[in-house]
Design a protein around this motif. Structure first.
Motif, PDB file in Angstrom:
ATOM      1  N   VAL A  52       8.770  -7.189  27.338  1.00  0.00           N
ATOM      2  CA  VAL A  52       9.377  -7.073  28.670  1.00  0.00           C
ATOM      3  C   VAL A  52      10.373  -5.910  28.680  1.00  0.00           C
ATOM      4  CG1 VAL A  52      10.894  -8.194  30.354  1.00  0.00           C
ATOM      5  CG2 VAL A  52       9.028  -9.488  29.300  1.00  0.00           C
ATOM      6  N   LEU A  53      11.202  -5.823  27.648  1.00  0.00           N
ATOM      7  CA  LEU A  53      12.178  -4.731  27.576  1.00  0.00           C
ATOM      8  C   LEU A  53      11.496  -3.371  27.518  1.00  0.00           C
ATOM      9  CD1 LEU A  53      14.780  -6.258  25.091  1.00  0.00           C
ATOM     10  CD2 LEU A  53      15.080  -5.874  27.546  1.00  0.00           C
ATOM     11  N   VAL A  54      10.420  -3.262  26.760  1.00  0.00           N
ATOM     12  CA  VAL A  54       9.683  -2.003  26.653  1.00  0.00           C
ATOM     13  C   VAL A  54       9.163  -1.579  28.027  1.00  0.00           C
ATOM     14  CG1 VAL A  54       7.493  -1.029  25.821  1.00  0.00           C
ATOM     15  CG2 VAL A  54       9.068  -2.095  24.217  1.00  0.00           C
ATOM     16  N   PHE A  55       8.526  -2.490  28.719  1.00  0.00           N
ATOM     17  CA  PHE A  55       7.933  -2.142  30.012  1.00  0.00           C
ATOM     18  C   PHE A  55       8.997  -1.883  31.079  1.00  0.00           C
ATOM     19  CE2 PHE A  55       4.246  -4.347  28.045  1.00  0.00           C
ATOM     20  CZ  PHE A  55       3.422  -3.230  27.978  1.00  0.00           C
ATOM     21  N   TRP A  56      10.041  -2.704  31.102  1.00  0.00           N
ATOM     22  CA  TRP A  56      11.083  -2.512  32.109  1.00  0.00           C
ATOM     23  C   TRP A  56      11.891  -1.241  31.867  1.00  0.00           C
ATOM     24  CZ3 TRP A  56      13.662  -7.889  33.370  1.00  0.00           C
ATOM     25  CH2 TRP A  56      12.735  -8.683  34.042  1.00  0.00           C
ATOM     26  N   SER A  57      12.087  -0.869  30.603  1.00  0.00           N
ATOM     27  CA  SER A  57      12.899   0.321  30.311  1.00  0.00           C
ATOM     28  C   SER A  57      12.074   1.603  30.345  1.00  0.00           C
ATOM     29  CB  SER A  57      13.559   0.188  28.930  1.00  0.00           C
ATOM     30  OG  SER A  57      12.584   0.314  27.905  1.00  0.00           O
ATOM     31  N   TRP A  69      12.974   5.980  17.691  1.00  0.00           N
ATOM     32  CA  TRP A  69      13.668   4.782  17.224  1.00  0.00           C
ATOM     33  C   TRP A  69      12.819   3.528  17.435  1.00  0.00           C
ATOM     34  CZ3 TRP A  69      15.504   0.705  20.261  1.00  0.00           C
ATOM     35  CH2 TRP A  69      15.455   0.904  21.650  1.00  0.00           C
ATOM     36  N   LEU A  70      12.056   3.467  18.520  1.00  0.00           N
ATOM     37  CA  LEU A  70      11.176   2.319  18.729  1.00  0.00           C
ATOM     38  C   LEU A  70      10.000   2.337  17.760  1.00  0.00           C
ATOM     39  CD1 LEU A  70      11.026   1.788  22.597  1.00  0.00           C
ATOM     40  CD2 LEU A  70      11.928   0.245  20.867  1.00  0.00           C
ATOM     41  N   THR A  71       9.514   3.520  17.462  1.00  0.00           N
ATOM     42  CA  THR A  71       8.441   3.644  16.459  1.00  0.00           C
ATOM     43  C   THR A  71       8.941   3.125  15.115  1.00  0.00           C
ATOM     44  OG1 THR A  71       7.566   5.571  17.622  1.00  0.00           O
ATOM     45  CG2 THR A  71       6.858   5.249  15.329  1.00  0.00           C
ATOM     46  N   ALA A  72      10.161   3.518  14.752  1.00  0.00           N
ATOM     47  CA  ALA A  72      10.751   3.058  13.487  1.00  0.00           C
ATOM     48  C   ALA A  72      10.877   1.536  13.471  1.00  0.00           C
ATOM     49  CB  ALA A  72      12.113   3.709  13.266  1.00  0.00           C
ATOM     50  N   LYS A  73      11.298   0.946  14.595  1.00  0.00           N
ATOM     51  CA  LYS A  73      11.420  -0.509  14.664  1.00  0.00           C
ATOM     52  C   LYS A  73      10.071  -1.196  14.491  1.00  0.00           C
ATOM     53  CE  LYS A  73      13.843  -2.872  17.502  1.00  0.00           C
ATOM     54  NZ  LYS A  73      14.488  -3.467  18.681  1.00  0.00           N
ATOM     55  N   VAL A  74       9.048  -0.680  15.151  1.00  0.00           N
ATOM     56  CA  VAL A  74       7.716  -1.295  15.068  1.00  0.00           C
ATOM     57  C   VAL A  74       7.168  -1.202  13.647  1.00  0.00           C
ATOM     58  CG1 VAL A  74       5.304  -1.081  15.817  1.00  0.00           C
ATOM     59  CG2 VAL A  74       7.155  -1.014  17.501  1.00  0.00           C
ATOM     60  N   LEU A  75       7.283  -0.024  13.035  1.00  0.00           N
ATOM     61  CA  LEU A  75       6.793   0.135  11.659  1.00  0.00           C
ATOM     62  C   LEU A  75       7.587  -0.730  10.686  1.00  0.00           C
ATOM     63  CD1 LEU A  75       6.085   3.972  11.625  1.00  0.00           C
ATOM     64  CD2 LEU A  75       4.441   2.091  11.887  1.00  0.00           C
ATOM     65  N   ALA A  76       8.905  -0.800  10.888  1.00  0.00           N
ATOM     66  CA  ALA A  76       9.736  -1.656  10.033  1.00  0.00           C
ATOM     67  C   ALA A  76       9.397  -3.127  10.258  1.00  0.00           C
ATOM     68  CB  ALA A  76      11.214  -1.391  10.292  1.00  0.00           C
ATOM     69  N   LEU A  77       9.051  -3.490  11.485  1.00  0.00           N
ATOM     70  CA  LEU A  77       8.658  -4.867  11.778  1.00  0.00           C
ATOM     71  C   LEU A  77       7.399  -5.250  11.003  1.00  0.00           C
ATOM     72  CD1 LEU A  77       8.941  -7.516  13.374  1.00  0.00           C
ATOM     73  CD2 LEU A  77       7.610  -6.422  15.194  1.00  0.00           C
ATOM     74  N   VAL A  78       6.445  -4.347  10.950  1.00  0.00           N
ATOM     75  CA  VAL A  78       5.221  -4.604  10.174  1.00  0.00           C
ATOM     76  C   VAL A  78       5.578  -4.821   8.698  1.00  0.00           C
ATOM     77  CG1 VAL A  78       3.034  -3.614   9.377  1.00  0.00           C
ATOM     78  CG2 VAL A  78       3.713  -3.383  11.782  1.00  0.00           C
ATOM     79  N   ALA A  79       6.441  -3.953   8.163  1.00  0.00           N
ATOM     80  CA  ALA A  79       6.870  -4.104   6.765  1.00  0.00           C
ATOM     81  C   ALA A  79       7.592  -5.439   6.562  1.00  0.00           C
ATOM     82  CB  ALA A  79       7.769  -2.939   6.359  1.00  0.00           C
ATOM     83  N   TYR A  80       8.451  -5.805   7.514  1.00  0.00           N
ATOM     84  CA  TYR A  80       9.204  -7.059   7.448  1.00  0.00           C
ATOM     85  C   TYR A  80       8.258  -8.266   7.413  1.00  0.00           C
ATOM     86  CZ  TYR A  80      12.237 -10.848   9.182  1.00  0.00           C
ATOM     87  OH  TYR A  80      12.900 -12.027   9.354  1.00  0.00           O
ATOM     88  N   VAL A  81       7.238  -8.250   8.256  1.00  0.00           N
ATOM     89  CA  VAL A  81       6.283  -9.360   8.292  1.00  0.00           C
ATOM     90  C   VAL A  81       5.529  -9.459   6.966  1.00  0.00           C
ATOM     91  CG1 VAL A  81       4.152 -10.186   9.387  1.00  0.00           C
ATOM     92  CG2 VAL A  81       6.058  -9.387  10.797  1.00  0.00           C
ATOM     93  N   VAL A 106      18.800   0.092  13.627  1.00  0.00           N
ATOM     94  CA  VAL A 106      18.079   1.019  14.506  1.00  0.00           C
ATOM     95  C   VAL A 106      18.225   0.577  15.965  1.00  0.00           C
ATOM     96  CG1 VAL A 106      15.788   1.883  15.164  1.00  0.00           C
ATOM     97  CG2 VAL A 106      16.468   1.834  12.758  1.00  0.00           C
ATOM     98  N   ALA A 107      18.129  -0.714  16.213  1.00  0.00           N
ATOM     99  CA  ALA A 107      18.269  -1.227  17.576  1.00  0.00           C
ATOM    100  C   ALA A 107      19.665  -0.929  18.134  1.00  0.00           C
ATOM    101  CB  ALA A 107      18.003  -2.729  17.603  1.00  0.00           C
ATOM    102  N   ARG A 108      20.664  -1.083  17.305  1.00  0.00           N
ATOM    103  CA  ARG A 108      22.041  -0.850  17.775  1.00  0.00           C
ATOM    104  C   ARG A 108      22.344   0.618  17.994  1.00  0.00           C
ATOM    105  NH1 ARG A 108      26.687  -3.917  15.167  1.00  0.00           N
ATOM    106  NH2 ARG A 108      27.538  -3.122  17.089  1.00  0.00           N
ATOM    107  N   THR A 109      21.828   1.489  17.141  1.00  0.00           N
ATOM    108  CA  THR A 109      22.172   2.917  17.212  1.00  0.00           C
ATOM    109  C   THR A 109      21.137   3.755  17.953  1.00  0.00           C
ATOM    110  OG1 THR A 109      21.058   3.468  15.138  1.00  0.00           O
ATOM    111  CG2 THR A 109      23.385   2.771  15.001  1.00  0.00           C
ATOM    112  N   ARG A 110      19.925   3.209  18.079  1.00  0.00           N
ATOM    113  CA  ARG A 110      18.784   3.952  18.629  1.00  0.00           C
ATOM    114  C   ARG A 110      18.545   5.249  17.853  1.00  0.00           C
ATOM    115  NH1 ARG A 110      18.345   2.718  25.034  1.00  0.00           N
ATOM    116  NH2 ARG A 110      18.568   0.493  24.805  1.00  0.00           N
ATOM    117  N   GLN A 111      18.768   5.166  16.554  1.00  0.00           N
ATOM    118  CA  GLN A 111      18.545   6.285  15.630  1.00  0.00           C
ATOM    119  C   GLN A 111      17.674   5.795  14.483  1.00  0.00           C
ATOM    120  OE1 GLN A 111      19.698   9.492  16.069  1.00  0.00           O
ATOM    121  NE2 GLN A 111      20.442   8.755  18.044  1.00  0.00           N
ATOM    122  N   ALA A 112      16.509   6.399  14.321  1.00  0.00           N
ATOM    123  CA  ALA A 112      15.591   5.980  13.263  1.00  0.00           C
ATOM    124  C   ALA A 112      16.134   6.293  11.880  1.00  0.00           C
ATOM    125  CB  ALA A 112      14.229   6.641  13.447  1.00  0.00           C
TER     126      ALA A 112
END
Length: 133
Positions: free
Chosen positions: A57-62, A71-83, A116-122
């Motif tokens: 929802v945040l992705v589409f609304w923003s 920074w969002l790419t970094a979050k998604v790739l890090a999420l895959v690693a986290y899982v 990354v979410a807080r700073t928006r810096q990958a």
């Protein structure tokens, strides 16, 4: 709901997800029978589904998309690693040492995602170490 409410829900679900992962990791280290409880196997999936739904929802609304915003790419790739690391830590790790290493690596990855979410810096890790440009 407005954007800010969804953002706060997302943050809440992220906190719950990370906290519950840490708790399950501690139970794994202690060989606790709690890990076998039915609710312990269900609740993380519910929380993580709500976390992902609020993220979408945040992705589409923003209008900010992974593979467009670094920074969002970094979050998604890090999420895959986290899982992957989380699965090794809680299920697939063959030895206690492997599971412990995966748990620590997953927690570090989770911390990176939050930073990354807080700073928006990958490159938040490099900047914190004084190595970023």
């Amino acid at each position: 709901m407005n954007y800010l409410a969804i953002k706060h829900l997302h943050i809440t679900f992220a906190f719950l997800s990370g906290s519950f992962f840490l708790l399950r990791g501690l139970w794994m280290l202690l060989d606790s029978p709690m890990l076998q409880r039915r609710w312990v196997k269900i609740v993380p999936h519910v929380v993580d589904t709500l976390l992902l739904a609020s993220a979408l929802v945040l992705v589409f609304w923003s209008g900010q998309y992974p593979f467009v915003q670094n920074w969002l790419t970094a979050k998604v790739l890090a999420l895959v690693a986290y899982v992957v690391l989380g699965t090794i830590a809680l299920k697939r790790g063959k030895t206690r040492g492997v599971r412990t290493f995966a748990l620590l690596a997953a927690l570090a990855t989770f911390a990176y995602i939050v930073a990354v979410a807080r700073t928006r810096q990958a490159d938040v890790v490099w900047q914190a170490a004084g190595l970023g440009g």
